[in-house]
Every structure is written in C-alpha cells, then in structure tokens.
Design an enzyme around this catalytic site. Structure first.
Site, mmCIF file in Angstrom:
data_model
loop_
_atom_site.group_PDB
_atom_site.id
_atom_site.type_symbol
_atom_site.label_atom_id
_atom_site.label_comp_id
_atom_site.label_asym_id
_atom_site.label_seq_id
_atom_site.Cartn_x
_atom_site.Cartn_y
_atom_site.Cartn_z
ATOM 1 N N HIS A 86 3.227 45.729 18.985
ATOM 2 C CA HIS A 86 3.957 44.714 18.212
ATOM 3 C C HIS A 86 4.582 43.697 19.151
ATOM 4 O O HIS A 86 5.572 43.978 19.827
ATOM 5 C CB HIS A 86 5.042 45.360 17.355
ATOM 6 C CG HIS A 86 5.698 44.403 16.413
ATOM 7 N ND1 HIS A 86 5.051 43.878 15.317
ATOM 8 C CD2 HIS A 86 6.942 43.840 16.399
ATOM 9 C CE1 HIS A 86 5.864 43.059 14.664
ATOM 10 N NE2 HIS A 86 7.018 43.006 15.312
ATOM 11 N N ARG A 114 17.765 34.722 14.310
ATOM 12 C CA ARG A 114 16.545 34.240 13.661
ATOM 13 C C ARG A 114 16.547 32.717 13.527
ATOM 14 O O ARG A 114 15.502 32.069 13.704
ATOM 15 C CB ARG A 114 16.388 34.889 12.282
ATOM 16 C CG ARG A 114 15.043 34.609 11.635
ATOM 17 C CD ARG A 114 14.931 35.235 10.267
ATOM 18 N NE ARG A 114 15.795 34.575 9.288
ATOM 19 C CZ ARG A 114 15.637 34.690 7.963
ATOM 20 N NH1 ARG A 114 14.665 35.449 7.478
ATOM 21 N NH2 ARG A 114 16.447 34.078 7.140
ATOM 22 N N TYR A 151 2.290 34.480 13.197
ATOM 23 C CA TYR A 151 2.459 33.692 11.973
ATOM 24 C C TYR A 151 2.719 32.216 12.249
ATOM 25 O O TYR A 151 3.048 31.465 11.330
ATOM 26 C CB TYR A 151 3.566 34.276 11.087
ATOM 27 C CG TYR A 151 4.884 34.561 11.775
ATOM 28 C CD1 TYR A 151 5.791 33.544 12.044
ATOM 29 C CD2 TYR A 151 5.220 35.850 12.145
ATOM 30 C CE1 TYR A 151 7.001 33.805 12.664
ATOM 31 C CE2 TYR A 151 6.429 36.131 12.762
ATOM 32 C CZ TYR A 151 7.319 35.096 13.025
ATOM 33 O OH TYR A 151 8.509 35.368 13.642
ATOM 34 N N HIS A 172 9.264 49.010 13.022
ATOM 35 C CA HIS A 172 10.708 49.266 13.034
ATOM 36 C C HIS A 172 11.068 50.483 12.180
ATOM 37 O O HIS A 172 11.496 51.499 12.709
ATOM 38 C CB HIS A 172 11.530 48.051 12.606
ATOM 39 C CG HIS A 172 11.296 46.838 13.434
ATOM 40 N ND1 HIS A 172 11.459 46.831 14.806
ATOM 41 C CD2 HIS A 172 10.898 45.576 13.099
ATOM 42 C CE1 HIS A 172 11.178 45.638 15.273
ATOM 43 N NE2 HIS A 172 10.830 44.853 14.262
ATOM 44 N N ASP A 191 7.877 43.569 20.798
ATOM 45 C CA ASP A 191 8.474 42.694 19.796
ATOM 46 C C ASP A 191 8.889 41.349 20.387
ATOM 47 O O ASP A 191 8.052 40.528 20.721
ATOM 48 C CB ASP A 191 9.643 43.398 19.117
ATOM 49 C CG ASP A 191 10.064 42.727 17.813
ATOM 50 O OD1 ASP A 191 9.550 41.639 17.518
ATOM 51 O OD2 ASP A 191 10.902 43.271 17.096
#
Length: 435
Positions: A54, A75, A114, A262, A313
C-alpha cells in the site's frame, strides 16, 4: 545461477544456497550446501524481497511535516499537494520514490492510485498519469501493481470537493470503462500489472461498490481503505446501519483476492467476517502512527489467522524493517504482551503475504525462497553493527533499510540511486505547490 553464503529457505537461514533463475526471472531451483560456480552471482545473506502492498507515492513530499492536529487537517494539505502534480512531475517523483524503495529492499509495490485526471477533472489523453507511474516503476526496476482506484464521492452522502475532482470518474460505469481501456495500453512489461481499488465506503455507496466489483475480472487484486478513522465508522453506521466491513462484505467486495488497508477500528464481528471471507489486511504502522490513526487489533487478527501484509502508505519512511518492527511494537502496546508475532511471522508479513495480496500467490505459512516465485531477493549486510550477535531470523526486529546491501528483481541486481533525482523532484514539486 545465484550463490548465497546464506539464504532464508524453509523458515531457516541455510548455508551455501544456490538459486537457479529461468528465462522469465523466476526461481527454478534451490540447492542448499552447494558449491559456488565460477560464473555465479555471489551474494551474502539473502531473503525474499519485501513487498509493499500500500503506497501513495506523492505523499512522500509531506515526509517530516507536522500539519494540523489530526488526519483530516493533514488530508487538506495532501489535497493541495496533489493539485500541483501533472504527468511529467508525477513521473519524476514516482521514479525517485520507487528508487528509494528499491534501495530499502522493496522489490514490489502496490500503488493505490487515484490521481487520474487534471485538477479540474478533465481527462489527460492516453492515461498520462497512469503511464507516468508505470514507466517510473520500470525505470526504477520495481515490480508494480497499479491499483487503479474508483473514487466517486467526497464523503458519505457528499459530492467530490473541488480538490477531489481529479480523483473521480463520475460513475462506476465510467470508471470500469476507463479501467478496461487502461489495461489495454499499459506498458507490456513483466514488472507492471493492473489491479483495482475502491477508495473507501466514504467514496462509494454500497450499490456502487457492488457494481464496481461486478465490472472487474475475477482474478484482479482488489484493495480498499477500511476503518482507518473512527469517524468513518460513525458516519457509515449512521447512513447505512452497519460497519464498513459489513457493508463491503454485503456488497461482494470481501473475498480472497481482496485486501483491506488499515482496518484499525474494527469489531469482533468485523474480524469474523474478514476471516470468513479470506481477506488479507494491509497494515501500515509508520503511517498509522504518524497520523495518529489508533492502535490496530493486531493480536486479535493474528489469533483469527487473518493474513497480514505491510504497506508504506504515505511513505513516512521507506523501510520494510521499520514497518515490521513497529507492527510488532503496536501489537505489544495493544495486547500488553511481547512476541505477539514470531520472527517467522514477521518475515511472512513482509514478504510472502505481500505476494498473496498483490500477485495472488499461494501461501504455505513458511517464510523463505520458493521454487516458482519471482527471483526477487534482498541481500542484507550481516557485518552491520546493528546486527552483531543477532540471530538472522530476528533481523526484522533489529535491521533497518541501511542494512540492505543489494536488491535483485527477476534475478538481476538493481543499481542503487544516490537520491539526487528524488531531491530534484521534491524541490520542483514544493515550488509548484507554493506558487
């Protein structure tokens, strides 16, 4: 032939191991106590290459930053960074990030991707962002599973925000059509494979999850973020009356080809569903600690025999040993006892379980090199002071990425980057983001 002074085979480090590699880059023979041949590639202590299940490669630009006080404020900063990327800068960054992973001993990576479109949502011609990632992986020499992600909503019951426009395709039908078209145009390379991902239950409704799965071939690896934050659970329960894990199971997302990323805030019932459906869980300990996600229920997952893998991540560090070591440390903090995972289990989590997650390989439950697997290897410098007096089986608890002497993919040693390309890419990206 590759000759190793010692190698992890059948759960033990064995001496004088000769590894045969066929023309496709797979292991076709393993012989212990073997003499060295004059033309053999000679290595020291060798283990299977680590698999990173990931990654969000562009998060690497935020390494070391302390932004806001929780995941959600972080974020927002991540979205501002994403807006500064285009295919050219994305390629340069990806090549540097993947070269850093290779130097750390990762031989494979699942890129949860994405950043599909331009910031205003318009499509780039020729899948330019996806091509950038694929060509960067090829140039770095790492094995890539591009987990092309379906991302339709900005939250449960919410439209995509302006910062999220470039992530979305509008509908599951449009995403599926783009996914199939992408599969036809990705570079033809043994290093590149197309997988799929659903961003999360925050980004797709139950109906959209089911439709997305129905539009994919059955053998495609499928990844999804699950219960990283308590807020996701609360909003899912309020809207749908069930947990994210239950929602995904009912929508047909949970299966042996699936990986839940997660799974930090899950219940006993969720763990039972994960076990019943054969899902792998990807844990990203350095990121989960950096973002304050919480302490995953690792002891319970191990007790339920859920297959676990590791991911980098947001690439807080590029170090598989750090992920394995912190995974065990987190398990100790959550359970109040030591040795929740054995050294053998940590090797499995870092290597074979990653192959299961990304490549669909069979898992035998014993760490080490196997005939039929890719000849993806990592050589560890046993002369490192950190490893002095340490049983090689215990290296996941003591080694670091600095102890990686060489990384081999498909039987071929990869050059080690000096980091100059990554430094230049990060400097250019930060300048663009600040403009």
């Amino acid at each position: 032939m590759i000759w190793c002074r010692s190698a992890l085979v059948g759960g033990q480090f064995r001496d004088a191991v000769s590894i045969g590699v066929d023309g496709s880059g797979r292991i076709d023979s393993i012989t212990c106590s073997a003499p060295v041949g004059d033309s053999d590639l000679r290595l020291g202590s060798v283990a299977p290459g680590f698999v990173n299940t990931h990654s969000h490669l562009f998060h690497r630009a935020l390494r070391g930053s302390v932004i806001g006080d929780d995941f959600w404020s972080w974020r927002d900063a991540m979205y501002r960074l994403a807006a500064a990327l285009d295919p050219d800068t994305y390629y340069e960054l990806a090549r540097g990030v993947y070269a850093e992973m290779v130097a750390a001993g990762y031989t494979g990576v699942g890129e949860f991707h994405y950043l599909h479109h331009a910031p205003d949502g318009r499509r780039y011609p020729g899948h330019a962002m996806e091509q950038a990632v694929a060509h960067a992986a090829i140039d770095a020499g790492i094995r890539l599973v591009l987990l092309d992600t379906c991302y339709l909503h900005g939250g449960i019951g919410a439209e995509l925000s302006p910062a999220q426009k470039r992530f979305g395709d509008g509908t599951t039908t449009a995403w599926i059509e783009r996914w199939h078209d992408l599969r036809d145009v990705l570079p033809s390379s043994p290093l590149v494979r197309l997988g799929a991902a659903l961003h999360s239950v925050r980004a797709l409704t139950p109906t959209e999850c089911a439709a997305a799965v129905a539009g994919l071939p059955d053998d495609v690896p499928l990844h999804v973020h699950v219960s990283e934050q308590r807020r996701e659970n609360e909003e899912c329960l309020e809207m749908w009356g069930i947990s994210p894990t239950q929602l995904l199971a009912e929508a047909g997302v949970a299966s042996p080809r699936s990986t839940f990323v997660h799974a930090t805030h899950i219940s006993d019932a969720d763990i039972a569903l994960i076990t019943q459906t054969g899902v792998t869980v990807s844990l990203c300990p350095t990121t989960e600690a950096d973002l304050g996600d919480g302490i995953a229920r690792i002891s319970e997952l191990i007790g339920a025999r859920v297959p676990l893998s590791i991911g980098s991540d947001q690439n807080v560090v590029s170090d598989p040993f750090a992920e394995m070591r912190l995974l065990e440390a987190t398990a100790r903090l959550g359970s109040g006892r030591r040795g929740v995972l054995t050294a053998g289990q940590l090797w499995l989590v870092g290597t074979l379980m990653g192959q299961v997650s990304l490549y669909g390989d069979d898992a035998e439950g014993v760490p080490g090199l196997r005939v039929g697997d890719w000849a993806d290897l990592v050589e560890i410098d046993e002369s490192s002071t950190r490893l002095a007096g340490v049983d090689p089986l215990q290296w996941p608890l003591t080694a670091t990425a600095d102890d990686v002497a060489a990384t081999i993919v498909g039987g071929a040693p990869l050059p080690r980057s000096d980091g100059s390309g990554l430094r230049a890419a990060l400097a250019g990206l930060r300048e663009a983001a600040a403009a």
